[in-house]
Design a protein around this motif. Structure first.
Motif, PDB file in Angstrom:
ATOM      1  N   ASN A  41      -2.589   3.331  -6.105  1.00 26.95           N
ATOM      2  CA  ASN A  41      -2.399   2.209  -7.032  1.00 26.95           C
ATOM      3  C   ASN A  41      -1.119   1.440  -6.667  1.00 26.95           C
ATOM      4  O   ASN A  41      -0.428   1.802  -5.704  1.00 26.95           O
ATOM      5  CB  ASN A  41      -2.385   2.702  -8.488  1.00 26.95           C
ATOM      6  CG  ASN A  41      -1.203   3.629  -8.779  1.00 26.95           C
ATOM      7  OD1 ASN A  41      -0.165   3.575  -8.113  1.00 26.95           O
ATOM      8  ND2 ASN A  41      -1.364   4.489  -9.770  1.00 26.95           N
ATOM      9  N   GLU A  42      -0.803   0.424  -7.444  1.00 28.63           N
ATOM     10  CA  GLU A  42       0.346  -0.452  -7.173  1.00 28.63           C
ATOM     11  C   GLU A  42       1.683   0.294  -7.172  1.00 28.63           C
ATOM     12  O   GLU A  42       2.662  -0.161  -6.590  1.00 28.63           O
ATOM     13  CB  GLU A  42       0.400  -1.589  -8.205  1.00 28.63           C
ATOM     14  CG  GLU A  42      -0.490  -2.778  -7.863  1.00 28.63           C
ATOM     15  CD  GLU A  42      -0.038  -3.497  -6.579  1.00 28.63           C
ATOM     16  OE1 GLU A  42       1.172  -3.764  -6.447  1.00 28.63           O
ATOM     17  OE2 GLU A  42      -0.905  -3.768  -5.722  1.00 28.63           O
ATOM     18  N   ASN A  43       1.741   1.442  -7.872  1.00 28.07           N
ATOM     19  CA  ASN A  43       2.979   2.232  -7.882  1.00 28.07           C
ATOM     20  C   ASN A  43       3.074   3.160  -6.681  1.00 28.07           C
ATOM     21  O   ASN A  43       4.037   3.918  -6.544  1.00 28.07           O
ATOM     22  CB  ASN A  43       3.062   3.080  -9.155  1.00 28.07           C
ATOM     23  CG  ASN A  43       3.094   2.218 -10.402  1.00 28.07           C
ATOM     24  OD1 ASN A  43       3.673   1.129 -10.386  1.00 28.07           O
ATOM     25  ND2 ASN A  43       2.467   2.686 -11.466  1.00 28.07           N
ATOM     26  N   ARG A  88      12.496  -5.797  -3.906  1.00 26.46           N
ATOM     27  CA  ARG A  88      11.368  -5.062  -4.487  1.00 26.46           C
ATOM     28  C   ARG A  88      11.305  -3.651  -3.912  1.00 26.46           C
ATOM     29  O   ARG A  88      11.387  -3.455  -2.703  1.00 26.46           O
ATOM     30  CB  ARG A  88      10.056  -5.802  -4.188  1.00 26.46           C
ATOM     31  CG  ARG A  88       8.877  -4.967  -4.615  1.00 26.46           C
ATOM     32  CD  ARG A  88       7.538  -5.657  -4.574  1.00 26.46           C
ATOM     33  NE  ARG A  88       6.518  -4.650  -4.915  1.00 26.46           N
ATOM     34  CZ  ARG A  88       5.218  -4.821  -4.761  1.00 26.46           C
ATOM     35  NH1 ARG A  88       4.748  -5.949  -4.278  1.00 26.46           N
ATOM     36  NH2 ARG A  88       4.376  -3.856  -5.086  1.00 26.46           N
ATOM     37  N   TYR A 117       9.093  -0.292  -3.282  1.00 27.33           N
ATOM     38  CA  TYR A 117       7.701   0.165  -3.177  1.00 27.33           C
ATOM     39  C   TYR A 117       7.671   1.662  -3.443  1.00 27.33           C
ATOM     40  O   TYR A 117       8.510   2.399  -2.923  1.00 27.33           O
ATOM     41  CB  TYR A 117       7.151  -0.114  -1.783  1.00 27.33           C
ATOM     42  CG  TYR A 117       7.184  -1.590  -1.437  1.00 27.33           C
ATOM     43  CD1 TYR A 117       6.136  -2.423  -1.779  1.00 27.33           C
ATOM     44  CD2 TYR A 117       8.301  -2.138  -0.808  1.00 27.33           C
ATOM     45  CE1 TYR A 117       6.174  -3.775  -1.499  1.00 27.33           C
ATOM     46  CE2 TYR A 117       8.361  -3.494  -0.515  1.00 27.33           C
ATOM     47  CZ  TYR A 117       7.289  -4.307  -0.859  1.00 27.33           C
ATOM     48  OH  TYR A 117       7.351  -5.640  -0.589  1.00 27.33           O
ATOM     49  N   PHE A 133      -1.859  -2.002   2.489  1.00 24.04           N
ATOM     50  CA  PHE A 133      -2.173  -2.050   1.061  1.00 24.04           C
ATOM     51  C   PHE A 133      -1.242  -3.030   0.343  1.00 24.04           C
ATOM     52  O   PHE A 133      -1.667  -3.826  -0.488  1.00 24.04           O
ATOM     53  CB  PHE A 133      -2.049  -0.651   0.445  1.00 24.04           C
ATOM     54  CG  PHE A 133      -2.218  -0.629  -1.056  1.00 24.04           C
ATOM     55  CD1 PHE A 133      -3.486  -0.625  -1.627  1.00 24.04           C
ATOM     56  CD2 PHE A 133      -1.110  -0.631  -1.903  1.00 24.04           C
ATOM     57  CE1 PHE A 133      -3.642  -0.617  -3.009  1.00 24.04           C
ATOM     58  CE2 PHE A 133      -1.259  -0.622  -3.284  1.00 24.04           C
ATOM     59  CZ  PHE A 133      -2.528  -0.611  -3.834  1.00 24.04           C
ATOM     60  N   PHE A 134       0.042  -2.985   0.688  1.00 22.61           N
ATOM     61  CA  PHE A 134       1.009  -3.879   0.036  1.00 22.61           C
ATOM     62  C   PHE A 134       1.115  -5.236   0.745  1.00 22.61           C
ATOM     63  O   PHE A 134       1.919  -6.075   0.343  1.00 22.61           O
ATOM     64  CB  PHE A 134       2.398  -3.215  -0.035  1.00 22.61           C
ATOM     65  CG  PHE A 134       2.483  -2.077  -1.023  1.00 22.61           C
ATOM     66  CD1 PHE A 134       2.415  -2.318  -2.391  1.00 22.61           C
ATOM     67  CD2 PHE A 134       2.620  -0.763  -0.597  1.00 22.61           C
ATOM     68  CE1 PHE A 134       2.504  -1.278  -3.315  1.00 22.61           C
ATOM     69  CE2 PHE A 134       2.705   0.285  -1.514  1.00 22.61           C
ATOM     70  CZ  PHE A 134       2.642   0.030  -2.877  1.00 22.61           C
TER      71      PHE A 134
END
Ligand SMILES: *Cc1c(COP(=O)(O)O)cnc(C)c1O
Length: 404
Positions: free
Chosen positions: A145-147, A321, A323, A369-370
């Motif tokens: 997931n995003e986290n 940011r 990750y 993915f990111f």
């Protein structure tokens, strides 16, 4: 409480200057630094007992063999394996994973499934792809997931009676996320699959208990846990190691050789063909002792403090940011600054004496993915300090000003 200045004095390299600045070493995820006791033990081996092992009747050969087996015993105790012969010396995590994936060539059938995760290092992806190519098995991937956390419900859905192998890392090298491996192991076992855990990033930070985890294989490298390069361990359950064919043929791994038939040696020698890194194997035991003397509870508590502090300080930087924002994390921070290539930041802060890793960290699927080319990764060890984190934050701010 740890006396960090006393600990730092154990690591001669840390008092160096790099590019005229005091070295700030935050690339522990790539390899750790070595304490003087480890360096001394390597020298002592070559000065005093160097000889080939398991062969000679002469005294030095006996001494070297004993020291090598004592080290195996230390690792056995450290990871709480049931038997010393379940602990195989390897050249590192990559070797250990390939030993297992290669062994499964003899076991998998077309249509069988192998599950890996999106968080893996390339060395826990490519060997399984090669295995699938050779056998007609199918590779399935647990998404994140995003986290940066594994989506466990998706893992549950991938499992079936076709699943033969499940492999995940204990801690992600690229993001520092700690995976719920106990859950994964238990669920995989419920469908009869074997489980390999890539522990390369875990062993510098914690003490795995392979019996409690109940994993079938646990692979790690010596060089990330204060030991020498070219050393590693593959733990395998006795029943699995008996089932798998040898990885390499050669000296040391046989019982009897004739041109009609060769019978293999008992564990662990069946998987230890040829002359190993004897000095390295012995000294890995010294590194394990060193870490246990500091104590993994102390290491974890202190590294957690460093992680929290660095996360807070880096978050002050506008446009930065991070990750891998899941809750369960080891002392690794992967980040980027808006509009700036990670490589450029890495190069500038290197000029200021700060060693971080930039790039895809051998985990390109995560970067895809990111949708980023890579990250800047700062990975902390118990010998790092908050003052060093302050130096890194200042340097990153400077790089941001210069590059924007
Ligand atoms: C470093 C690392 C590896 C590879 O280890 P080697 O020592 O290069 O064989 C594999 N997996 C993870 C998670 C790693 O961090």
């Amino acid at each position: 409480m740890l006396d960090i200045q006393k600990i730092r004095a154990d690591f001669p390299i840390l008092s160096q200057t790099v590019n005229g600045k005091p070295l700030v070493y935050f690339d522990n995820g790539a390899t750790s630094q070595k304490p003087q006791v480890v360096i001394d033990a390597e020298v002592k081996y070559y000065q005093e007992i160097n000889a080939n092992i398991h062969r000679g009747v002469h005294t030095l050969s006996q001494l070297a063999t004993d020291a090598y087996e004592v080290s195996r015993g230390k690792v056995k105790e450290h990871i709480n394996a049931k038997h010393a012969h379940e602990v195989l010396f390897t050249s590192g995590t990559t070797h250990g994973i390939n030993l297992v994936s290669n062994g499964f060539t003899a076991i998998l059938k077309p249509g069988d499934e192998v599950i890996v995760s999106s968080l893996e290092h390339h060395s826990n992806i490519v060997p399984w792809q090669m295995l699938c190519e050779k056998t007609g098995a199918i590779l399935k991937v647990i998404p994140i997931n995003e986290n940066g956390e594994l989506i466990i419900e998706e893992f549950d859905k991938l499992l079936s009676d076709k699943t033969k192998v499940v492999t995940v890392n204990h801690i992600s090298n690229a993001l520092g996320i700690i995976n719920p491996i106990k859950y994964i192991i238990d669920r995989a076992h419920a469908v009869g699959a074997a489980v390999l855990i890539d522990g390369a990033q875990a062993v510098p930070h914690l003490k795995p208990d392979v019996q409690e985890l109940d994993c079938d294989f646990y692979a790690f490298s010596g060089h990330k846990m204060c030991g020498p390069t070219g050393t590693g361990i593959l733990y395998g359950k006795e029943e699995w190691l008996n089932k798998l064919p040898p990885y390499q043929g050669g000296g040391e791994m046989i019982k009897e050789v004739t041109f009609e038939k060769t019978t293999y040696a008992d564990l662990p020698h069946k998987f230890e063909a040829g002359t190993p890194n004897i000095a390295g194997g012995i000294v890995l035991g010294t590194a394990v002792d060193y870490l246990n003397n500091i104590g993994f509870e102390n290491i974890q508590a202190y590294e957690h403090e460093l992680l929290e502090y660095a996360t807070k300080r880096l978050s002050e930087i506008e446009g930065l940011r991070i990750y891998g924002t899941g809750k369960n994390k080891a002392s690794v921070i992967s980040f980027n600054i808006d509009g700036i290539h990670p490589y450029d930041v890495g190069s500038i802060i290197d000029k200021l004496g700060i060693a971080v890793r930039t790039g895809h960290h051998c985990a390109q699927p995560i970067m895809n993915f990111f949708c980023i080319p890579g990250t800047i990764r700062a990975s902390f060890s118990f010998y790092n300090t908050k003052e060093e984190i302050d130096l890194m934050v200042d340097a990153v701010k400077k790089a941001q000003t210069m590059l924007s």
